[in-house]
Motif scaffolding. Structure first.
Motif, PDB file in Angstrom:
ATOM      1  N   TYR A 144      11.267 -12.301  -2.700  1.00 35.09           N
ATOM      2  CA  TYR A 144      10.743 -13.668  -2.760  1.00 35.09           C
ATOM      3  C   TYR A 144       9.997 -13.960  -4.069  1.00 35.09           C
ATOM      4  O   TYR A 144       9.430 -15.042  -4.219  1.00 35.09           O
ATOM      5  N   GLU A 145       9.982 -12.989  -4.964  1.00 33.97           N
ATOM      6  CA  GLU A 145       9.283 -13.138  -6.243  1.00 33.97           C
ATOM      7  C   GLU A 145       7.835 -13.590  -6.025  1.00 33.97           C
ATOM      8  O   GLU A 145       7.306 -14.426  -6.748  1.00 33.97           O
ATOM      9  N   ALA A 146       7.213 -12.995  -5.013  1.00 33.25           N
ATOM     10  CA  ALA A 146       5.858 -13.401  -4.628  1.00 33.25           C
ATOM     11  C   ALA A 146       4.787 -12.501  -5.221  1.00 33.25           C
ATOM     12  O   ALA A 146       3.598 -12.757  -5.026  1.00 33.25           O
ATOM     13  N   ARG A 147       5.196 -11.451  -5.946  1.00 32.71           N
ATOM     14  CA  ARG A 147       4.235 -10.487  -6.507  1.00 32.71           C
ATOM     15  C   ARG A 147       4.248 -10.522  -8.022  1.00 32.71           C
ATOM     16  O   ARG A 147       5.239 -10.892  -8.646  1.00 32.71           O
ATOM     17  N   PHE A 148       3.131 -10.102  -8.586  1.00 31.32           N
ATOM     18  CA  PHE A 148       3.022 -10.029 -10.038  1.00 31.32           C
ATOM     19  C   PHE A 148       1.964  -9.003 -10.402  1.00 31.32           C
ATOM     20  O   PHE A 148       1.179  -8.568  -9.543  1.00 31.32           O
ATOM     21  N   VAL A 208      13.390 -19.760   7.729  1.00 33.83           N
ATOM     22  CA  VAL A 208      12.683 -18.859   6.817  1.00 33.83           C
ATOM     23  C   VAL A 208      13.533 -18.692   5.567  1.00 33.83           C
ATOM     24  O   VAL A 208      14.742 -18.964   5.575  1.00 33.83           O
ATOM     25  N   LEU A 209      12.919 -18.243   4.503  1.00 36.92           N
ATOM     26  CA  LEU A 209      13.642 -18.010   3.256  1.00 36.92           C
ATOM     27  C   LEU A 209      14.385 -16.677   3.301  1.00 36.92           C
ATOM     28  O   LEU A 209      13.869 -15.679   3.817  1.00 36.92           O
ATOM     29  N   LYS A 210      15.588 -16.675   2.788  1.00 36.99           N
ATOM     30  CA  LYS A 210      16.409 -15.471   2.633  1.00 36.99           C
ATOM     31  C   LYS A 210      16.464 -14.614   3.904  1.00 36.99           C
ATOM     32  O   LYS A 210      16.122 -13.420   3.889  1.00 36.99           O
ATOM     33  N   PRO A 211      16.885 -15.196   5.007  1.00 35.12           N
ATOM     34  CA  PRO A 211      16.943 -14.413   6.263  1.00 35.12           C
ATOM     35  C   PRO A 211      17.894 -13.235   6.176  1.00 35.12           C
ATOM     36  O   PRO A 211      17.747 -12.256   6.908  1.00 35.12           O
ATOM     37  N   GLU A 212      18.878 -13.319   5.263  1.00 35.20           N
ATOM     38  CA  GLU A 212      19.865 -12.238   5.144  1.00 35.20           C
ATOM     39  C   GLU A 212      19.259 -10.946   4.623  1.00 35.20           C
ATOM     40  O   GLU A 212      19.877  -9.883   4.717  1.00 35.20           O
ATOM     41  N   GLN A 213      18.037 -11.011   4.069  1.00 39.74           N
ATOM     42  CA  GLN A 213      17.394  -9.816   3.530  1.00 39.74           C
ATOM     43  C   GLN A 213      16.874  -8.885   4.626  1.00 39.74           C
ATOM     44  O   GLN A 213      16.563  -7.720   4.360  1.00 39.74           O
ATOM     45  N   GLY A 214      16.758  -9.396   5.837  1.00 38.55           N
ATOM     46  CA  GLY A 214      16.307  -8.558   6.941  1.00 38.55           C
ATOM     47  C   GLY A 214      14.831  -8.196   6.889  1.00 38.55           C
ATOM     48  O   GLY A 214      14.410  -7.208   7.501  1.00 38.55           O
TER      49      GLY A 214
END
Length: 244
Positions: A144-148, A208-214
């Motif tokens: 989700y590119e939520a970290r930095f 939800v975002l990107k449900p395919e990621q599991g």
């Protein structure tokens, strides 16, 4: 940098030189187990009602102030996207708040070589900055590119649901400052919580975002365009982020 982190980085450099990591115990690195935190009887989650979001960025600003983030770095943002309409030449503009999804199956946790990233018993994923060595493995693992990597601390950073406020009985800064009431946080295990009741009431429209990621994200969206939930599968995206 303290001597513990320096020693770990030296070992890590040796290990990665061979393009393979071995268990830390075999590398001679001893760590105390992560201390369990949070109430196991709770499971925090957030619902973002996109019908109410006006893109004012009050959440972004209040989060940056509350958590004293470096200039230009944010734990949450409201991104603007343009979506191409099928069979039409025009596009539509949408707003999409982004933050850590505090997944039930967080991919950032197992990749951390020093157990700095872990999940509390109430489901909130947090970072122990006294352990973090800034290797950025977790940053790369997050879909989700939520970290930095925080420019000031040189350690991993992200949204924590303002856990320090939740533990004190307060709302996260972004929820408290949302002028449209678009952000709702609550306990999924509380039958009387507004969050749980809204999820049940609007179950057919919750995404939800990107449900395919599991990863089983625990940030839910109401009113999310379906193009954000479909895997691209080699096809060009129907949406494009609008640069500020």
């Amino acid at each position: 940098m303290d001597q513990g982190k320096r020693a770990f980085l030296q070992r890590l450099g040796v290990l990665t030189a061979g393009a393979a990591l071995v268990p830390l115990a075999e590398a001679g690195w001893q760590m105390e187990p992560v201390r369990k935190q949070g109430d196991i009887k709770r499971r925090y989650a957030m619902l973002i009602d996109l019908r109410r979001c006006i893109g004012c960025q009050a959440c972004t600003v209040s989060c940056a102030i509350e958590n004293q983030l470096p200039q230009g770095q944010f734990r949450t943002t409201v991104n603007q996207y343009q979506i191409a309409l099928s069979g039409a030449e025009s596009v539509t503009n949408v707003l999409l708040p982004r933050l850590c999804n505090h997944c039930d199956n967080p991919p950032c946790v197992p990749v951390c070589p020093v157990q700095a990233t872990y999940q509390r018993q109430d489901g909130i994923v947090v970072i122990d900055n006294t352990r973090c060595v800034g290797c950025a493995y977790c940053v790369q693992a997050c879909p989700y590119e939520a970290r930095f990597i925080n420019h000031s601390t040189q350690t991993a950073d992200k949204c924590t649901f303002c856990v320090h406020r939740l533990d004190a009985g307060l709302l996260p800064a972004c929820v408290e400052s949302c002028v449209g009431g678009a952000r709702i946080i609550g306990d999924l295990r509380d039958g009387d919580s507004i969050l749980r009741n809204m999820l049940l009431e609007h179950a057919a429209d919750i995404k939800v975002l990107k449900p395919e990621q599991g990863t089983h994200p625990q940030v839910f969206y109401l009113g999310l365009n379906e193009v954000f939930t479909q895997p691209l599968q080699g096809q060009p995206a129907l949406w494009q982020e609008v640069q500020a």
